[in-house]
Design a protein around this motif. Structure first.
Motif, PDB file in Angstrom:
ATOM      1  N   ALA A 189       0.824  -1.214   0.000  1.00 24.61           N
ATOM      2  CA  ALA A 189       0.000   0.000   0.000  1.00 24.61           C
ATOM      3  C   ALA A 189       0.854   1.259   0.000  1.00 24.61           C
ATOM      4  O   ALA A 189       0.643   2.171  -0.817  1.00 24.61           O
ATOM      5  N   SER A 190       1.825   1.341   0.904  1.00 22.45           N
ATOM      6  CA  SER A 190       2.583   2.584   1.068  1.00 22.45           C
ATOM      7  C   SER A 190       3.635   2.800  -0.015  1.00 22.45           C
ATOM      8  O   SER A 190       3.929   3.939  -0.372  1.00 22.45           O
ATOM      9  N   LEU A 191       4.202   1.730  -0.536  1.00 23.23           N
ATOM     10  CA  LEU A 191       5.247   1.871  -1.548  1.00 23.23           C
ATOM     11  C   LEU A 191       4.718   1.803  -2.976  1.00 23.23           C
ATOM     12  O   LEU A 191       5.304   2.389  -3.882  1.00 23.23           O
ATOM     13  N   TYR A 192       3.602   1.085  -3.170  1.00 27.91           N
ATOM     14  CA  TYR A 192       3.122   0.834  -4.532  1.00 27.91           C
ATOM     15  C   TYR A 192       1.649   1.158  -4.731  1.00 27.91           C
ATOM     16  O   TYR A 192       1.089   0.842  -5.784  1.00 27.91           O
ATOM     17  N   ASP A 193       1.004   1.753  -3.732  1.00 26.81           N
ATOM     18  CA  ASP A 193      -0.404   2.158  -3.839  1.00 26.81           C
ATOM     19  C   ASP A 193      -1.323   0.987  -4.179  1.00 26.81           C
ATOM     20  O   ASP A 193      -2.386   1.172  -4.772  1.00 26.81           O
ATOM     21  N   THR A 194      -0.933  -0.208  -3.782  1.00 24.86           N
ATOM     22  CA  THR A 194      -1.649  -1.410  -4.201  1.00 24.86           C
ATOM     23  C   THR A 194      -2.202  -2.165  -3.002  1.00 24.86           C
ATOM     24  O   THR A 194      -1.431  -2.712  -2.208  1.00 24.86           O
ATOM     25  N   PRO A 195      -3.507  -2.226  -2.847  1.00 25.41           N
ATOM     26  CA  PRO A 195      -4.094  -3.026  -1.748  1.00 25.41           C
ATOM     27  C   PRO A 195      -4.008  -4.523  -2.062  1.00 25.41           C
ATOM     28  O   PRO A 195      -4.330  -4.950  -3.173  1.00 25.41           O
ATOM     29  N   LEU A 196      -3.565  -5.294  -1.085  1.00 20.80           N
ATOM     30  CA  LEU A 196      -3.581  -6.751  -1.194  1.00 20.80           C
ATOM     31  C   LEU A 196      -4.788  -7.295  -0.451  1.00 20.80           C
ATOM     32  O   LEU A 196      -5.190  -6.751   0.573  1.00 20.80           O
TER      33      LEU A 196
END
Length: 269
Positions: free
Chosen positions: A88-95
């Protein structure tokens, strides 16, 4: 492959695998990992997993060693938590943290490797900090509920304290953000640093009723010039694993270490 306009998907996959032993599956039905997270909520399956984990660590599922199995489970599971936060914080991607989407296997020494899937949309960037803060808050609250259920189940099986288990996760989350902010090679650009700091303020918001924002002390010593190190509130009991030349000893962040011993350990690394 999906297009990710604000980051390199292959870089994210490599980082998650290298540092957090977490891979991303397009379809979790293709997974070769034997366990789903929901298995930890089933008494029979949970007990089987924990017994095998204890065996790999050289521990017994009774007495004080059983408690160590529980605390070490929480510490190892925090690796998955850090993967979710880093994505989330480094790649704006929710897992995904859905019980069915998350899978894992034991690695032979008591640790775990993880698999999950991507959520459908990227997080907002710095052009919409209010919306980003809202979505990170939702992720934080969902993850807290997820961990509460898992830790309560593991606590019943091992006798470990959920409160202690939470302190181990909170420490690793806070140390992760310390590392991300301290190391320019991680954030690379001022824009990414803004993302990280914004997210950190959500995860560590003392005004909210959540378990990640414990107050922790930092290691201070006149001879220590290395990166910041936060001290855990509770011992993870890893020192109970192994014996003789294979004994684990106290972690560098363990509250059981005195200042000089901690410094000596850090300088020897």
């Amino acid at each position: 492959m999906r297009h990710y306009p604000r980051h390199d998907y292959s870089e994210m996959s490599e980082v998650l695998q290298q540092f957090f032993v977490t891979t991303i599956q397009v379809d979790c039905d293709d997974s070769k990992y034997p366990f789903r997270v929901k298995d930890l909520l089933d008494e029979e399956k949970r007990d089987s997993i924990l017994r095998e984990q204890a065996l790999q660590q050289g521990l017994q599922m009774r007495g004080k060693e059983s408690v160590a199995v529980g605390t070490l489970f929480a510490k190892r599971y925090s690796v998955l938590v850090m993967a979710v936060i880093s994505a989330a914080s480094l790649y704006d991607t929710p897992l995904s943290i859905a019980d069915d989407a998350l899978r894992f296997e034991l690695n032979g020494s008591g640790g775990m490797r993880y698999e999950t899937q991507l959520e459908s949309a990227l997080l907002p960037g710095c052009g919409n900090l209010v919306q980003r803060r809202s979505e990170i808050s939702i992720l934080r609250d969902r993850l807290q509920l997820h961990l509460q259920r898992i830790f309560q189940s593991v606590a019943v099986a091992t006798g470990a304290s959920p409160k202690v288990m939470w302190t181990l996760v909170a420490h690793n989350v806070q140390q992760l953000y310390v590392r991300m902010i301290h190391d320019r090679n991680i954030w690379k650009t001022d824009l990414r640093l803004t993302h990280i700091q914004q997210d950190q303020s959500v995860w560590l918001d003392l005004q909210q009723d959540h378990s990640f924002a414990l107050k922790l002390k930092s290691f201070e010593h006149s001879e220590w010039q290395g990166p910041p190190l936060l001290i855990r509130r509770c011992c993870c009991l890893a020192y109970q694993v192994g014996s003789g030349s294979h004994a684990h000893g106290y972690c560098n962040s363990c509250p059981k270490l005195d200042s000089e011993s901690r410094l000596r350990n850090l300088l020897q690394q």
